[in-house]
Each structure stands twice: as structure tokens, then as C-alpha cells.
Write a protein that holds these residues in place. Structure first.
Motif, PDB file in Angstrom:
ATOM      1  N   CYS A 237       2.215  10.092  -9.970  1.00  0.00           N
ATOM      2  CA  CYS A 237       3.142   8.951  -9.892  1.00  0.00           C
ATOM      3  C   CYS A 237       4.166   8.979 -11.019  1.00  0.00           C
ATOM      4  O   CYS A 237       5.330   8.651 -10.820  1.00  0.00           O
ATOM      5  CB  CYS A 237       2.365   7.632  -9.983  1.00  0.00           C
TER       6      CYS A 237
ATOM      7  N   TYR B 157      11.736  14.086  -6.886  1.00  0.00           N
ATOM      8  CA  TYR B 157      12.949  13.373  -6.447  1.00  0.00           C
ATOM      9  C   TYR B 157      14.174  13.848  -7.231  1.00  0.00           C
ATOM     10  O   TYR B 157      15.260  13.989  -6.682  1.00  0.00           O
ATOM     11  CB  TYR B 157      12.770  11.863  -6.614  1.00  0.00           C
TER      12      TYR B 157
ATOM     13  N   LYS C 125       3.325   0.124 -11.716  1.00  0.00           N
ATOM     14  CA  LYS C 125       4.600  -0.226 -12.347  1.00  0.00           C
ATOM     15  C   LYS C 125       4.574  -1.641 -12.890  1.00  0.00           C
ATOM     16  O   LYS C 125       4.109  -2.553 -12.215  1.00  0.00           O
ATOM     17  CB  LYS C 125       5.738  -0.082 -11.336  1.00  0.00           C
TER      18      LYS C 125
ATOM     19  N   ARG D 203      13.516   5.634   3.954  1.00  0.00           N
ATOM     20  CA  ARG D 203      13.306   5.191   2.563  1.00  0.00           C
ATOM     21  C   ARG D 203      13.645   3.708   2.375  1.00  0.00           C
ATOM     22  O   ARG D 203      13.015   3.019   1.571  1.00  0.00           O
ATOM     23  CB  ARG D 203      14.177   6.069   1.648  1.00  0.00           C
TER      24      ARG D 203
ATOM     25  N   TYR E 123      10.849   1.350   3.342  1.00  0.00           N
ATOM     26  CA  TYR E 123       9.686   1.643   2.495  1.00  0.00           C
ATOM     27  C   TYR E 123       9.871   1.077   1.082  1.00  0.00           C
ATOM     28  O   TYR E 123       8.952   0.461   0.539  1.00  0.00           O
ATOM     29  CB  TYR E 123       9.424   3.157   2.434  1.00  0.00           C
TER      30      TYR E 123
ATOM     31  N   LYS F 186       7.775   7.364   5.747  1.00  0.00           N
ATOM     32  CA  LYS F 186       8.369   7.937   4.532  1.00  0.00           C
ATOM     33  C   LYS F 186       7.729   9.286   4.207  1.00  0.00           C
ATOM     34  O   LYS F 186       8.419  10.256   3.874  1.00  0.00           O
ATOM     35  CB  LYS F 186       8.216   6.933   3.378  1.00  0.00           C
TER      36      LYS F 186
END
Ligand SMILES: Nc1ncnc2c1ncn2[C@@H]1O[C@H](COP(=O)(O)OP(=O)(O)O)[C@@H](O)[C@H]1O
Length: 345
Positions: free
Chosen positions: A97, A105, A178, A262, A265, A287
């Protein structure tokens, strides 16, 4: 008098909305394993060829950057495979993560941006074929590339830092790790990346339309010459169409579906109450499936050089041949190698 009683329906914490199904834990790890093996071999080979080509044109600089981005992307696959197959420890899943997904990405948007830059460069080369480059322009280009890498890195870094919420459960999503600011940044980055993608898609379409127009003009000219002098070779209209179409097709197949999937999502990640568990799972699966198509790009990029760029193949052949016949090295020289990459994309 009726006492009002407030009833709280506990829908359940988000980690109870499990993502584990057979497709996610077996099919995708298998598909990514295939991509990893192919991607590493093909990009390794492409890097080997490119290392021998001096960075004397914009085009070769862009292609080298794409190869680097594709190699980094491919190296993130094993972490994703372990995490998706439930074979990773909690610490390794946190690493996915925080670090490997973010790198994934980052390299994906580097490739998208360089695709756009390559289209502009090919367009410029087609319309003004005799305008060369200079060391000063090359330096500017390298500074631009440095700026692109640094900006995307700076945009991604908070996604690493702000993914710091302690989590004891073994079934967490990246968004569970997060802090609030992290979720906001994640949303912002995804908006910026949508703009990057759609902006580049428009650039690629416009540039290839202009390129096709120029190619057809030149095709008609050459055909007229060919009719006047029957001994000469006319270019094949079909091969022009196929080349232009293939690059666009790769861009569409790999990236368009993901950028549609995306949007809902990311909303489901940041506005947790907006969707129920089933809808969230559906958006997640959508996704993940489209993300695999985006990952496929790391394998298709080298295939584009190999199969469509005839001179890339000849360069590869020269390199292989040169290693065998050391004495002939000078005759093949760098000029042909430089010329090799000047085609297609
Ligand atoms: N476009 C992007 N650029 C950089 N990092 C991103 C981008 N999109 C998502 N991330 C980060 O990558 C990690 C995984 O994100 P995501 O794929 O949305 O989560 P999940 O794996 O739970 O579906 C997160 O830390 C997220 O913030």
C-alpha cells in the motif's frame, strides 16, 4: 407519551466487507505472474538494446525513459502477487500500500506522459522532417524529463507518508491505512492523474491524425513517382494504417478502461457511506481487472518496438551479431543503430 429510542444499525466496519474471492486470490496473481515473466524478459532485452544507443535524439531519450518506467513497474508485480494471493505478511501488505503500489502508479503515469511526448515528437518529425536537434534542445528536453519525474514523485510521496494508520487486522484495504489527510491527498492525486491521462489521450489522437494525414500525402506522392518510374517501391497503405492504428489501440486498450473504472472506485474509497458493500466490491473488481490491462502495457511497449519498429529489430540483430563477430563491430557502427529507433511510435 412515546419515548423516542434511537436505534443504531451497525453495518459493520469496512474491513468486514471482504474482498477475498477466488478470482482475486488466484486468477489475478496468475495473470500478474505471466506479466512479470514476460515484462522482465522483454524489457530487459529492450534495455540491453537501448543501452547501446546514444541519447542523441528526443525519441531515443523518451524510449529509454519508458523502458526504465516499465522495468520499475514490472518489479512491483511480485509484491502485488503475494498480497493478492494472501501469501504476504501484514508488514508486506502495508509495504504494497505504501511503496510498491505508489511506484506502480508513478511509472504508469510516466509512461502515459512519455507516450504523449513521443506523439508530439513523431508529429514534429513527420511535418518538419529536416528540422534537426541541437545539444541545447537536447539539454532542455532532459531538464523537462527530470521535471516530470520529480513532479510525479513529489505528487506521489504524500501517498507513502500519509499511509501511516496502525492496523492490527490482517484484512485491510489501503484506504484503511490512510489518515484523513492521506485520503484527501489520494483523492487529489487521482483527479490530477485523470487530467494527465485524458490530456495525453487527446494529444496522442490529434498527433496521430496529423501523422496519418502527412503519411497519406507522402504515400500519394510516392505512388505517383512509382507509376512514373515502375522500378521503384511504393509504400504499403495497409502497413501505414496498421502502424498508426496499433499504437492508438494499445493506448486505448490499456488505459481507457482503467480511467473510467477509477472514478467510482476512488469515490467508494473516500466517501465510504455512499455505497454498500456489494457495490464497493463491484467497483474494486472493476478497478482490479482494468488495472491489469494497464499493467499489460509494460509488456506491450517492448512488443511495439520489436514487432512494429523494423529497424529496432535490425538493431537488435546487429547487437546480437556484433557480440558474436567482434571484428565486424566498427562496420555496423552507431549510425545505423541511431537510425533504428527513428520510426514508428
Ligand atoms: N495515481 C496515483 N499515483 C500515486 N499513488 C497512487 C495513485 N493512485 C493510488 N495511489 C496509491 O497507491 C496505493 C494503492 O491504491 P489503490 O489501488 O487505490 O488501493 P487498493 O489497493 O486498496 O485498491 C495507495 O497508497 C494510494 O494512495
Amino acid at each position: 407519551k412515546i419515548n423516542s429510542i434511537s436505534v443504531t444499525i451497525v453495518v459493520g466496519p469496512s474491513f468486514l466487507c471482504f474482498r477475498n474471492d477466488i478470482g482475486m486470490t488466484t486468477v489475478f496473481p496468475l495473470l500478474y505472474t505471466v506479466l512479470f515473466i514476460l515484462g522482465l524478459s522483454l524489457n530487459g532485452l529492450a534495455a540491453w538494446v537501448f543501452l547501446r544507443i546514444p541519447s542523441k535524439s528526443h525519441f531515443s531519450i523518451y524510449l529509454k525513459n519508458i523502458v526504465v518506467a516499465d522495468i520499475i513497474m514490472t518489479l512491483t508485480f511480485p509484491f502485488k502477487i503475494l498480497a493478492d494471493a494472501n501469501l504476504a505478511s501484514v508488514g508486506e501488505r502495508v509495504f504494497v500500500c505504501r511503496v510498491s503500489s505508489v511506484l506502480f502508479y508513478l511509472t504508469m503515469y510516466i509512461s502515459i506522459l512519455f507516450f504523449g511526448l513521443i506523439s508530439i515528437d513523431r508529429c514534429r518529425k513527420t511535418i518538419w522532417p529536416f528540422v534537426g536537434t541541437s545539444p541545447r534542445r537536447l539539454l532542455h528536453r532532459k531538464l523537462l524529463l527530470g521535471f516530470i519525474w520529480t513532479s510525479l514523485l513529489a505528487l506521489s510521496l504524500p501517498n507513502v507518508i500519509l499511509t501511516s494508520r496502525p492496523n492490527t487486522s490482517s484484512r485491510f484495504k489501503c484506504s484503511d491505512l490512510k489518515i484523513e489527510m492521506g485520503l484527501k491527498w489520494h483523492e487529489l492525486v487521482n483527479h490530477v492523474c485523470q487530467v494527465i491521462f485524458w490530456g495525453n489521450l487527446v494529444t496522442v489522437i490529434v498527433c496521430y491524425m496529423l501523422i496519418s494525414k502527412e503519411l497519406y500525402k507522402s504515400y500519394d506522392r510516392t505512388r505517383a513517382q512509382h507509376q512514373a518510374r515502375p522500378g521503384t517501391n511504393a509504400p504499403h497503405k495497409k502497413s501505414i494504417q496498421a502502424n498508426v492504428f496499433l499504437v492508438l489501440a494499445v493506448f486505448f486498450v490499456c488505459f481507457v478502461p482503467f480511467h473510467f473504472a477509477r472514478v467510482p472506485y476512488t469515490i467508494s474509497q473516500t466517501q465510504v457511506r455512499m455505497f454498500n458493500c456489494q457495490q464497493k466490491l463491484f467497483f474494486f473488481q472493476l478497478k482490479e481487472s482494468t488495472l491489469w490491462l494497464s499493467s499489460l502495457n509494460s509488456v506491450l511497449d517492448p512488443l511495439i518496438y520489436f514487432f512494429l519498429c523494423k529497424s529496432f529489430r535490425s538493431s537488435l540483430y546487429i547487437q546480437l551479431h556484433r557480440d558474436k563477430q567482434e571484428n565486424n563491430r566498427i562496420n555496423y557502427g552507431t549510425i545505423s543503430t541511431m537510425e533504428t529507433v527513428q520510426i514508428l511510435l
